[in-house]
Motif scaffolding. Structure first.
Motif, PDB file in Angstrom:
ATOM      1  N   ARG A 128       1.100   5.275   8.086  1.00 21.54           N
ATOM      2  CA  ARG A 128      -0.215   5.825   8.413  1.00 21.54           C
ATOM      3  C   ARG A 128      -0.255   6.515   9.765  1.00 21.54           C
ATOM      4  NH1 ARG A 128      -3.743   0.560   7.402  1.00 21.54           N
ATOM      5  NH2 ARG A 128      -1.851  -0.273   8.371  1.00 21.54           N
ATOM      6  N   ASP A 185       4.974   1.271   6.707  1.00 26.18           N
ATOM      7  CA  ASP A 185       3.611   1.725   6.973  1.00 26.18           C
ATOM      8  C   ASP A 185       3.688   3.092   7.653  1.00 26.18           C
ATOM      9  OD1 ASP A 185       1.013   2.167   7.789  1.00 26.18           O
ATOM     10  OD2 ASP A 185       0.663   0.107   8.423  1.00 26.18           O
ATOM     11  N   PRO A 191       1.185   1.647   2.082  1.00 25.75           N
ATOM     12  CA  PRO A 191       2.586   1.341   2.377  1.00 25.75           C
ATOM     13  C   PRO A 191       3.518   1.904   1.315  1.00 25.75           C
ATOM     14  CG  PRO A 191       1.223  -0.590   2.746  1.00 25.75           C
ATOM     15  CD  PRO A 191       0.342   0.440   2.092  1.00 25.75           C
ATOM     16  N   SER A 223       4.714  -4.905   7.259  1.00 26.23           N
ATOM     17  CA  SER A 223       5.376  -3.680   6.868  1.00 26.23           C
ATOM     18  C   SER A 223       6.122  -3.141   8.075  1.00 26.23           C
ATOM     19  CB  SER A 223       4.353  -2.636   6.394  1.00 26.23           C
ATOM     20  OG  SER A 223       3.691  -3.080   5.229  1.00 26.23           O
TER      21      SER A 223
END
Length: 535
Positions: free
Chosen positions: A504, A502, A435, A394
């Motif tokens: 996060r 991604d 994602p 990702s």
């Protein structure tokens, strides 16, 4: 009255003297250097010199030093003012007996390296260096478990090109590391063979910047016993997972400057081989500006006029973990500094500039790769088509640590649109816990080469939160091509993108998203933003 001055000396690649304007003593004088009546460069006379101050020549800050290449065979050095008048003692005539003898332009180049578990990378590395003019490779296989050495030995096309030496721990004393022991073992054979010796690791690529080959670059330095080129340290470019099919030079383009060097030395001049620079039988290695290498490892400052060493130190986070766990080749196994800490990844994850210096050798490298390693070439071609395989990686937002001029607007906007997430009455929401998919189209109407398609996310609440996401996905968009019939299809036909991001590591909140294309001298952006909420 015009500026006046004196040419004091020409030695060791440095032209030294002073210049000042008595009528305007606070003005810094610029001088111009000519080699055999050909312009070589300029320098400011603003260096402090106590002898000038004692002689009541202004405040003493009128010295100059020009450091540049003085080719063997140069007969005269002139230094002039802006008005074209020579300083006293100019032109300076070099004595023929003081000129270093010219060495042969090219008498063979051998690369020496030690490798452990480098199977995913070593074939691209060999192909690149073969493409720029390396003649032979001497590889010490340090107990690889992934078949690095075996794969090279089984390849019949490498019989006269690559020599692999098994280097298990039983071959060297346990109190020293495998790398210095391998270098000591290799030196006698290399000196019998002669020529230039390039000492680098498998994550380092020599890149000539102004010449078409490494022999052409070395021809500029025929009089020096050892040339040291500065690292350009490449970071992760936001990659988390590994991708062994795509080429290293395609995956990692963001880099930073460094003073550490790697060296290319004449075999007969080497007393012992070091990791960064050799100990010579006489003199010291110099960088491309002919400045001595300090402490055997670093240049006085980064310089990238003639060449550089692309150092792909970290790669993705997954590849960093593998590198960290296998330990360093320099120290003995189990030594306190044998295992790298994760802080090394953070320190070397540079993203200050976008570097394409290696790209001009890519077509030549691909041809060599196809000849020597057809399987690897086929994987690279397949990986370059369309988007990566599902689950391979990702895209990761990279904090904007680029020089400001890299993101300043350049001529003309680009055209683009986010299809996913779709625009609505309020901000589109992207989940942070998994994602997120972002798709659309983007192109530069001017078709300028070397552009890097990019998504930029800037926090609406905190100016310090500014992220870039590289778009490494070209998808056919026939609808876009039809919508812009006046533009060439080469610009619009593959303008689509569909990437997984991604998020996060990003703080939650409201962001302004914009599409753009970055170039070496600036960036071109869409004229409007999309509002996105993360989290």
């Amino acid at each position: 009255m015009t500026a006046t001055g004196h040419l004091d000396s020409v030695a060791d690649g440095r032209v030294v003297g002073w210049a000042w304007d008595p009528e305007r003593p606070q003005r810094t004088v610029e001088v111009f250097v000519w080699l055999d009546d050909r312009f070589a460069g300029r320098a400011l006379a603003n260096r402090e010199r106590t002898d000038l101050k004692a002689a009541a020549i202004g405040d003493g800050r009128h010295g100059f030093q020009f450091t540049g290449a003085i080719p063997p065979g140069t007969r005269t050095v002139r230094v002039t003012t802006a008005a074209g008048e020579d300083l006293r003692r100019s032109p300076f005539r070099l004595q023929a007996e003081l000129l270093p003898p010219a060495a042969p332009d090219h008498d063979g180049i051998t690369v020496l390296a030690i490798a452990r578990d480098e199977a995913p990378y070593i074939e691209e590395w060999i192909a690149h260096h073969r493409a720029i003019g390396v003649d032979r490779f001497l590889i010490y296989d340090n107990a690889s478990t992934d078949g690095t050495g075996d794969r090279l030995r089984r390849n019949p096309t490498l019989a006269d090109l690559v020599e692999v030496v098994d280097w298990p721990s039983s071959r060297y004393a346990p109190t020293i590391g495998p790398q210095p022991a391998a270098y000591a073992d290799a030196l006698p054979a290399l000196q019998r063979r002669g020529g230039w010796i390039v000492v680098i690791d498998i994550d380092e690529f020599v890149v000539p910047l102004a010449d078409d080959s490494l022999p052409d670059l070395l021809a500029r330095f025929r009089e020096v016993p050892a040339l040291s080129l500065c690292w350009k340290v490449f970071g992760s470019s936001g990659h988390v997972a590994r991708d062994d099919d795509r080429l290293v030079q395609d995956r990692f383009r963001f880099a930073g400057r460094a003073t550490l060097v790697k060296s290319i030395a004449r075999a007969g001049a080497i007393q012992s081989i070091g990791c960064h620079a050799p100990l010579l039988t006489g003199g010291s290695p110099v960088d491309e500006l002919r400045r001595p290498i300090a402490n055997g490892s670093a240049a006085p400052s980064p310089s990238y006029r003639w060449g550089q060493i692309n150092h792909y130190f970290a790669k993705s986070w997954a590849e960093w973990e593998a590198k960290r766990d296998r330990g360093r080749a320099g120290p003995a196994a189990g030594a306190p500094n044998w295992r790298r800490p994760d802080s090394h990844f953070a320190a070397m994850d540079h993203a200050h500039e976008y570097d394409l210096g290696i790209v001009r050798f890519r077509p030549r490298m691909l041809r060599v790769l196809a000849d020597l390693f057809p399987d690897r070439a086929a994987r690279a071609r397949a990986a370059g088509r369309g988007s990566p395989r599902p689950g391979t990686r990702s895209a990761v937002p990279v904090p904007t640590r680029l020089h400001p001029e890299t993101l300043r607007p350049s001529a003309g906007p680009v055209r683009g649109h986010f299809d996913v997430p779709a625009r609505s009455a309020g901000p589109a929401r992207l989940p942070a816990e998994r994602p997120a998919r972002v798709a659309g189209w983007l192109f530069d109407p001017a078709g300028r080469p070397g552009g890097r398609r990019t998504i930029r996310l800037r926090s609406a609440d905190d100016a310090a939160l500014d992220y870039l996401i590289a778009i490494e996905d070209d998808r056919p968009r026939a609808d876009v091509a039809r919508h812009f019939p006046g533009l060439p299809e080469r610009i619009t036909a593959n303008s689509g993108f569909d990437v997984t991001i991604d998020l996060r590591a990003m703080p939650h909140g409201l962001y302004r998203a914009r599409l753009g294309v970055r170039f070496a001298d600036g960036a071109a952006w869409t004229t409007h933003d999309w509002t996105i909420r993360i989290g």
